[in-house]
Design an enzyme around this catalytic site. Sequence first.
Site, PDB file in Angstrom:
ATOM      1  N   SER A 166       7.706  -0.434  -5.793  1.00  0.00           N
ATOM      2  CA  SER A 166       7.898  -1.055  -4.397  1.00  0.00           C
ATOM      3  C   SER A 166       8.553   0.110  -3.334  1.00  0.00           C
ATOM      4  O   SER A 166       8.057   1.195  -3.334  1.00  0.00           O
ATOM      5  CB  SER A 166       8.527  -2.245  -4.417  1.00  0.00           C
ATOM      6  OG  SER A 166       8.120  -3.025  -3.101  1.00  0.00           O
TER       7      SER A 166
ATOM      8  N   HIS B 264       2.828  -1.078  -4.583  1.00  0.00           N
ATOM      9  CA  HIS B 264       1.918  -2.408  -4.275  1.00  0.00           C
ATOM     10  C   HIS B 264       1.954  -2.354  -2.868  1.00  0.00           C
ATOM     11  O   HIS B 264       2.781  -1.710  -1.933  1.00  0.00           O
ATOM     12  CB  HIS B 264       2.494  -3.391  -4.996  1.00  0.00           C
ATOM     13  CG  HIS B 264       3.719  -3.813  -4.812  1.00  0.00           C
ATOM     14  ND1 HIS B 264       4.214  -4.946  -5.603  1.00  0.00           N
ATOM     15  CD2 HIS B 264       4.593  -3.465  -3.923  1.00  0.00           C
ATOM     16  CE1 HIS B 264       5.334  -5.420  -5.211  1.00  0.00           C
ATOM     17  NE2 HIS B 264       5.710  -4.384  -4.105  1.00  0.00           N
TER      18      HIS B 264
END
Length: 212
Positions: A114, A139
Amino acid sequence: MNSAAPHGSSNWDPVGLGLVPMVVEQSGRGERAYDIYSRLLKERVIFLVGPVNDVTANLIVAQLLFLESENPDKDVYFYINSPGGSVSSGMAIYDTMQFIKPSVSTLCIGQAASMGSFLLAAGEKGKRFCLPNSRVMIHQPLGGFQGQASDIEIHAREILGIRAKLNEMLAKHTGQPIEQIEKDTDRDRFMSAADAVEYGIVDKVLTNRADS
Protein backbone atom coordinates in the site's frame (compact mmCIF):
# COMPACT_ATOMS: atom_id res chain seq x y z
CA MET A 1 -3.93 2.90 1.95
CA ASN A 2 -6.55 4.27 4.25
CA SER A 3 -7.60 7.79 3.32
CA ALA A 4 -10.31 8.18 5.94
CA ALA A 5 -9.41 6.08 8.98
CA PRO A 6 -8.13 7.73 12.18
CA HIS A 7 -4.37 8.09 12.29
CA GLY A 8 -3.75 5.98 15.39
CA SER A 9 -0.42 4.54 16.38
CA SER A 10 0.37 0.88 16.85
CA ASN A 11 0.26 -0.67 20.34
CA TRP A 12 3.72 -2.08 19.67
CA ASP A 13 6.17 0.26 21.41
CA PRO A 14 9.61 -1.35 21.66
CA VAL A 15 11.11 1.80 23.18
CA GLY A 16 8.50 1.92 25.94
CA LEU A 17 8.96 -1.80 26.58
CA GLY A 18 12.71 -1.39 26.93
CA LEU A 19 13.42 -3.77 24.05
CA VAL A 20 15.59 -1.44 21.94
CA PRO A 21 19.29 -2.39 22.12
CA MET A 22 21.77 0.21 23.32
CA VAL A 23 25.17 0.85 21.75
CA VAL A 24 28.00 2.19 23.91
CA GLU A 25 30.80 4.08 22.15
CA GLN A 26 34.17 5.03 23.61
CA SER A 27 35.75 8.38 22.88
CA GLY A 28 38.35 10.68 24.36
CA ARG A 29 35.58 12.23 26.43
CA GLY A 30 34.46 8.91 27.86
CA GLU A 31 31.51 6.66 27.05
CA ARG A 32 28.30 7.59 25.31
CA ALA A 33 25.25 5.35 24.96
CA TYR A 34 22.84 5.47 22.02
CA ASP A 35 19.73 3.46 21.30
CA ILE A 36 20.36 1.49 18.12
CA TYR A 37 18.13 3.69 15.95
CA SER A 38 19.85 6.90 17.05
CA ARG A 39 23.20 5.31 16.32
CA LEU A 40 22.05 4.30 12.83
CA LEU A 41 20.70 7.82 12.28
CA LYS A 42 24.31 9.01 12.62
CA GLU A 43 25.01 6.78 9.59
CA ARG A 44 22.05 8.44 7.77
CA VAL A 45 19.85 5.34 8.09
CA ILE A 46 16.15 5.81 8.93
CA PHE A 47 13.30 3.32 9.25
CA LEU A 48 9.61 2.99 8.51
CA VAL A 49 8.49 -0.07 10.46
CA GLY A 50 4.78 -0.75 10.91
CA PRO A 51 1.77 1.32 9.84
CA VAL A 52 2.07 4.71 8.17
CA ASN A 53 0.36 7.20 10.48
CA ASP A 54 0.82 10.74 11.74
CA VAL A 55 3.24 9.65 14.46
CA THR A 56 5.58 7.71 12.17
CA ALA A 57 5.33 10.38 9.46
CA ASN A 58 6.28 13.14 11.90
CA LEU A 59 9.34 11.19 13.06
CA ILE A 60 10.49 10.35 9.53
CA VAL A 61 9.98 13.91 8.23
CA ALA A 62 11.97 15.27 11.18
CA GLN A 63 14.82 12.83 10.52
CA LEU A 64 14.90 13.67 6.80
CA LEU A 65 15.10 17.39 7.54
CA PHE A 66 17.78 16.84 10.19
CA LEU A 67 19.94 14.77 7.85
CA GLU A 68 19.61 17.41 5.14
CA SER A 69 20.82 20.06 7.59
CA GLU A 70 23.74 17.82 8.61
CA ASN A 71 24.92 17.21 5.04
CA PRO A 72 22.79 18.22 2.03
CA ASP A 73 25.03 16.33 -0.41
CA LYS A 74 25.10 12.88 1.21
CA ASP A 75 22.51 10.16 0.55
CA VAL A 76 19.86 9.11 3.06
CA TYR A 77 19.10 5.37 3.42
CA PHE A 78 15.41 4.68 4.05
CA TYR A 79 14.53 1.12 5.15
CA ILE A 80 10.86 0.16 4.76
CA ASN A 81 8.92 -2.70 6.38
CA SER A 82 5.32 -1.52 6.37
CA PRO A 83 1.78 -2.72 5.61
CA GLY A 84 0.83 0.84 4.59
CA GLY A 85 -1.65 3.17 6.22
CA SER A 86 -2.82 6.77 6.00
CA VAL A 87 -2.54 8.49 2.63
CA SER A 88 -2.13 11.97 4.12
CA SER A 89 0.64 10.77 6.44
CA GLY A 90 2.35 8.99 3.56
CA MET A 91 2.13 12.12 1.43
CA ALA A 92 3.90 14.09 4.16
CA ILE A 93 6.81 11.64 3.94
CA TYR A 94 6.70 11.53 0.13
CA ASP A 95 6.72 15.31 -0.31
CA THR A 96 9.63 15.67 2.11
CA MET A 97 11.60 12.99 0.26
CA GLN A 98 11.17 14.95 -2.96
CA PHE A 99 11.76 18.32 -1.28
CA ILE A 100 15.10 17.76 0.43
CA LYS A 101 18.37 18.01 -1.45
CA PRO A 102 19.95 14.64 -0.50
CA SER A 103 19.02 11.62 -2.60
CA VAL A 104 16.87 9.15 -0.68
CA SER A 105 17.77 5.51 -1.32
CA THR A 106 14.91 3.16 -0.40
CA LEU A 107 15.21 -0.49 0.61
CA CYS A 108 12.38 -2.93 1.35
CA ILE A 109 12.94 -5.40 4.18
CA GLY A 110 10.04 -7.76 4.85
CA GLN A 111 7.16 -6.04 3.11
CA ALA A 112 6.20 -2.79 1.46
CA ALA A 113 2.45 -2.74 0.93
CA SER A 114 0.00 0.00 0.00
CA MET A 115 1.54 3.35 1.02
CA GLY A 116 4.70 1.45 1.95
CA SER A 117 5.19 0.37 -1.67
CA PHE A 118 4.43 3.91 -2.87
CA LEU A 119 7.23 5.31 -0.69
CA LEU A 120 9.54 2.51 -1.81
CA ALA A 121 9.01 3.50 -5.46
CA ALA A 122 9.51 7.19 -4.59
CA GLY A 123 13.21 6.74 -3.81
CA GLU A 124 15.95 8.06 -6.08
CA LYS A 125 15.96 6.24 -9.44
CA GLY A 126 18.80 3.72 -9.49
CA LYS A 127 18.88 3.62 -5.68
CA ARG A 128 15.68 1.70 -4.90
CA PHE A 129 16.27 -1.82 -3.62
CA CYS A 130 14.63 -4.79 -1.95
CA LEU A 131 15.96 -7.92 -0.27
CA PRO A 132 15.31 -11.31 -1.91
CA ASN A 133 12.39 -12.48 0.25
CA SER A 134 10.61 -9.16 0.62
CA ARG A 135 7.08 -8.72 -0.71
CA VAL A 136 5.50 -5.71 -2.37
CA MET A 137 1.79 -4.94 -2.78
CA ILE A 138 0.00 -2.11 -4.57
CA HIS A 139 -3.70 -1.27 -4.51
CA GLN A 140 -6.13 1.64 -4.59
CA PRO A 141 -6.72 3.82 -1.50
CA LEU A 142 -9.33 2.60 0.95
CA GLY A 143 -11.95 4.82 2.53
CA GLY A 144 -14.90 4.56 4.85
CA PHE A 145 -17.32 7.34 5.78
CA GLN A 146 -20.72 7.51 7.43
CA GLY A 147 -23.11 10.42 7.40
CA GLN A 148 -25.60 12.22 5.20
CA ALA A 149 -25.83 11.16 1.58
CA SER A 150 -24.44 14.48 0.35
CA ASP A 151 -21.40 14.15 2.65
CA ILE A 152 -20.80 10.57 1.53
CA GLU A 153 -20.84 11.78 -2.08
CA ILE A 154 -18.27 14.48 -1.28
CA HIS A 155 -15.95 11.96 0.37
CA ALA A 156 -16.40 9.50 -2.50
CA ARG A 157 -15.30 12.18 -4.98
CA GLU A 158 -12.31 12.97 -2.77
CA ILE A 159 -11.22 9.32 -2.67
CA LEU A 160 -11.55 9.04 -6.45
CA GLY A 161 -9.42 12.16 -6.83
CA ILE A 162 -6.78 10.76 -4.46
CA ARG A 163 -6.78 7.49 -6.37
CA ALA A 164 -6.21 9.25 -9.70
CA LYS A 165 -3.39 11.35 -8.23
CA LEU A 166 -1.64 8.36 -6.66
CA ASN A 167 -1.91 6.40 -9.91
CA GLU A 168 -0.30 9.27 -11.84
CA MET A 169 2.55 9.49 -9.34
CA LEU A 170 3.13 5.74 -9.32
CA ALA A 171 3.18 5.74 -13.12
CA LYS A 172 5.85 8.46 -13.05
CA HIS A 173 8.07 6.55 -10.61
CA THR A 174 7.68 3.10 -12.19
CA GLY A 175 7.54 4.02 -15.88
CA GLN A 176 4.35 1.97 -16.29
CA PRO A 177 1.52 3.36 -18.45
CA ILE A 178 -1.22 4.97 -16.40
CA GLU A 179 -3.73 2.48 -17.83
CA GLN A 180 -1.64 -0.42 -16.49
CA ILE A 181 -1.38 1.20 -13.06
CA GLU A 182 -5.15 1.73 -12.95
CA LYS A 183 -5.75 -1.91 -13.84
CA ASP A 184 -3.20 -3.30 -11.38
CA THR A 185 -4.30 -1.16 -8.42
CA ASP A 186 -7.99 -1.97 -8.88
CA ARG A 187 -7.40 -4.99 -6.60
CA ASP A 188 -4.51 -6.03 -4.37
CA ARG A 189 -1.51 -6.80 -6.59
CA PHE A 190 1.23 -8.76 -4.81
CA MET A 191 4.78 -8.98 -6.15
CA SER A 192 7.95 -10.83 -5.34
CA ALA A 193 11.24 -8.95 -5.19
CA ALA A 194 11.98 -9.89 -8.81
CA ASP A 195 8.46 -8.84 -9.87
CA ALA A 196 8.97 -5.45 -8.20
CA VAL A 197 12.13 -4.91 -10.26
CA GLU A 198 10.33 -5.84 -13.47
CA TYR A 199 7.44 -3.51 -12.59
CA GLY A 200 9.76 -0.59 -11.89
CA ILE A 201 9.02 -0.16 -8.18
CA VAL A 202 12.64 -0.97 -7.33
CA ASP A 203 15.80 -1.06 -9.41
CA LYS A 204 17.60 -4.09 -8.01
CA VAL A 205 17.33 -7.05 -5.63
CA LEU A 206 20.20 -7.11 -3.13
CA THR A 207 21.37 -10.48 -1.85
CA ASN A 208 24.34 -9.16 0.11
CA ARG A 209 26.06 -5.90 0.97
CA ALA A 210 28.46 -6.20 -1.98
CA ASP A 211 25.51 -5.90 -4.40
CA SER A 212 24.63 -2.39 -3.23
